[in-house]
Design a protein around this motif. Structure first.
Motif, PDB file in Angstrom:
ATOM      1  N   VAL A 149     -26.664   1.242  -7.426  1.00 41.74           N
ATOM      2  CA  VAL A 149     -26.825   2.309  -6.449  1.00 41.74           C
ATOM      3  C   VAL A 149     -27.517   1.709  -5.240  1.00 41.74           C
ATOM      4  O   VAL A 149     -28.642   1.215  -5.342  1.00 41.74           O
ATOM      5  N   ILE A 166     -21.995   9.128  -4.201  1.00 37.88           N
ATOM      6  CA  ILE A 166     -22.927   9.896  -5.028  1.00 37.88           C
ATOM      7  C   ILE A 166     -23.001  11.297  -4.444  1.00 37.88           C
ATOM      8  O   ILE A 166     -23.674  11.542  -3.434  1.00 37.88           O
ATOM      9  N   THR A 168     -23.881  15.073  -5.607  1.00 39.44           N
ATOM     10  CA  THR A 168     -24.498  15.821  -6.692  1.00 39.44           C
ATOM     11  C   THR A 168     -24.106  17.297  -6.638  1.00 39.44           C
ATOM     12  O   THR A 168     -24.062  17.913  -5.565  1.00 39.44           O
ATOM     13  N   ARG A 194     -33.602  10.076 -12.073  1.00 38.13           N
ATOM     14  CA  ARG A 194     -33.370  10.602 -10.715  1.00 38.13           C
ATOM     15  C   ARG A 194     -34.293  11.818 -10.513  1.00 38.13           C
ATOM     16  O   ARG A 194     -33.822  12.964 -10.446  1.00 38.13           O
ATOM     17  N   ASP A 197     -33.799  14.603  -7.513  1.00 36.34           N
ATOM     18  CA  ASP A 197     -32.486  15.192  -7.251  1.00 36.34           C
ATOM     19  C   ASP A 197     -32.545  16.698  -7.009  1.00 36.34           C
ATOM     20  O   ASP A 197     -31.924  17.208  -6.063  1.00 36.34           O
ATOM     21  N   ILE A 238     -23.614  13.759 -10.935  1.00 34.39           N
ATOM     22  CA  ILE A 238     -22.830  13.063  -9.918  1.00 34.39           C
ATOM     23  C   ILE A 238     -21.379  13.420 -10.172  1.00 34.39           C
ATOM     24  O   ILE A 238     -20.835  13.149 -11.255  1.00 34.39           O
ATOM     25  N   ARG A 260     -24.198  15.078  -0.569  1.00 36.46           N
ATOM     26  CA  ARG A 260     -23.756  13.682  -0.580  1.00 36.46           C
ATOM     27  C   ARG A 260     -24.900  12.781  -0.124  1.00 36.46           C
ATOM     28  O   ARG A 260     -25.459  12.968   0.957  1.00 36.46           O
ATOM     29  N   SER A 261     -25.228  11.790  -0.960  1.00 34.49           N
ATOM     30  CA  SER A 261     -26.303  10.848  -0.645  1.00 34.49           C
ATOM     31  C   SER A 261     -25.803   9.784   0.332  1.00 34.49           C
ATOM     32  O   SER A 261     -24.607   9.470   0.380  1.00 34.49           O
ATOM     33  N   CYS A 264     -24.550   4.996  -2.448  1.00 26.84           N
ATOM     34  CA  CYS A 264     -23.387   5.186  -3.307  1.00 26.84           C
ATOM     35  C   CYS A 264     -23.379   4.094  -4.360  1.00 26.84           C
ATOM     36  O   CYS A 264     -24.218   3.190  -4.348  1.00 26.84           O
ATOM     37  N   PHE A 265     -22.435   4.175  -5.289  1.00 29.22           N
ATOM     38  CA  PHE A 265     -22.242   3.078  -6.232  1.00 29.22           C
ATOM     39  C   PHE A 265     -21.497   1.964  -5.502  1.00 29.22           C
ATOM     40  O   PHE A 265     -20.453   2.196  -4.895  1.00 29.22           O
TER      41      PHE A 265
END
Length: 294
Positions: A149, A166, A168, A194, A197, A238, A260-261, A264-265
């Motif tokens: 991440v 990512i 949520t 997390r 979150d 996620i 949306r963060s 990301c991955f």
């Protein structure tokens, strides 16, 4: 067997070649050195052994009895070494598995369900997968590549490809979804992996009057999701990693707001290794699975 310190291999090779050719000039030509260099090596060997190995005869150098015994043993030994090298080089290169470090929740929910497709596409690609929820354990220098991440911005010496956003969303068992769905009556399920979150999601969704710290706390995201599926409350998930649960109806989304963060991955690897064939094949497969540009 009693071990003893062996003389220099350079000196032994110089002596063996001299004994075989009966002189230092041809030995030097074979070894690509000067006759003087061969002479020095033979002299050093004689001094170390404490006895002469050659006497000068009418046609050149003749081995002494000790020299003849040593020359015969060295000829056999060096021949066996040469044969062993040829046999070793005739074998196919040993395969070293790719070492991949991956964020644990991503590995279990996204990567492992696709593992069969990876094996089908690249049956000769051996991979050693290590998972962790600790970002410090997933440093690219420790692996051939990592899935972590992170912010996908470029970094010196490091290549980075975004894989999965990512995003949520709240999830719960169908029985808790309503309608109506009253946030004031919901029991929140948290993951210690997390911990912020819920606070971030509630603020982004504009939902007030809900204690973002209250509820039940679990060690991992996976446990929080299992609790949600069991009807114990509402967890944050996620979205890309719970797609199978949503499709099967095990979990539902009671409130459709998506946060949306900026992270990301991502797939990360050291830049100097970008052209390695096995690593490139794994990277291309992973980006294709993620629908990301190569």
């Amino acid at each position: 067997m009693v071990s003893r310190r062996l003389p220099s291999l350079t000196a032994l090779r110089a002596f063996e070649a001299t004994a075989r050719h009966g002189g230092m000039r041809r030995a030097a030509a074979e070894l690509h050195v000067t006759p003087g260099a061969v002479s020095r090596q033979v002299r050093l060997l004689e001094e170390e052994l404490g006895r002469p190995l050659f006497i000068r005869g009418a046609r050149g150098l003749d081995a002494t009895p000790a020299g003849a015994v040593l020359a015969a043993a060295l000829h056999e030994a060096l021949g066996r070494i040469a044969t062993g090298l040829d046999d070793a080089l005739a074998l196919p290169p040993a395969r070293r598995p790719l070492t991949i470090g991956a964020y644990a929740h991503f590995a279990s929910r996204w990567l492992i369900p696709r593992w069969g497709r990876l094996r089908a596409a690249h049956p000769d690609l051996d991979i050693a997968l290590t998972t962790s929820a600790d970002p410090q354990a997933l440093r690219p220098s420790r692996f051939d590549a990592v899935i972590a991440v992170a912010d996908p911005r470029p970094r010196p010496g490091l290549l980075c490809w975004p894989l999965v956003p990512i995003e949520t969303v709240p999830v719960c068992a169908p029985a808790l979804a309503g309608p109506p769905f009253d946030w004031s009556r919901q029991h929140l399920l948290h993951s210690r992996q997390r911990p912020r979150d819920w606070a971030r999601w509630l603020a982004a969704a504009g939902i007030a009057g809900v204690d973002s710290e209250g509820g039940s706390h679990f060690e991992s995201v996976a446990l929080a999701l299992d609790a949600a599926a069991g009807g114990l409350g509402v967890a944050l998930a996620i979205r890309a990693l719970v797609a199978p649960d949503l499709e099967s109806g095990r979990l539902v989304v009671p409130a459709p707001f998506i946060r949306r963060s900026r992270r990301c991955f991502v797939l990360q690897q050291e830049a100097e290794r970008a052209a390695e064939p096995g690593l490139a094949r794994f990277r291309d497969w992973l980006l294709a699975e993620a629908g990301a540009p190569g």
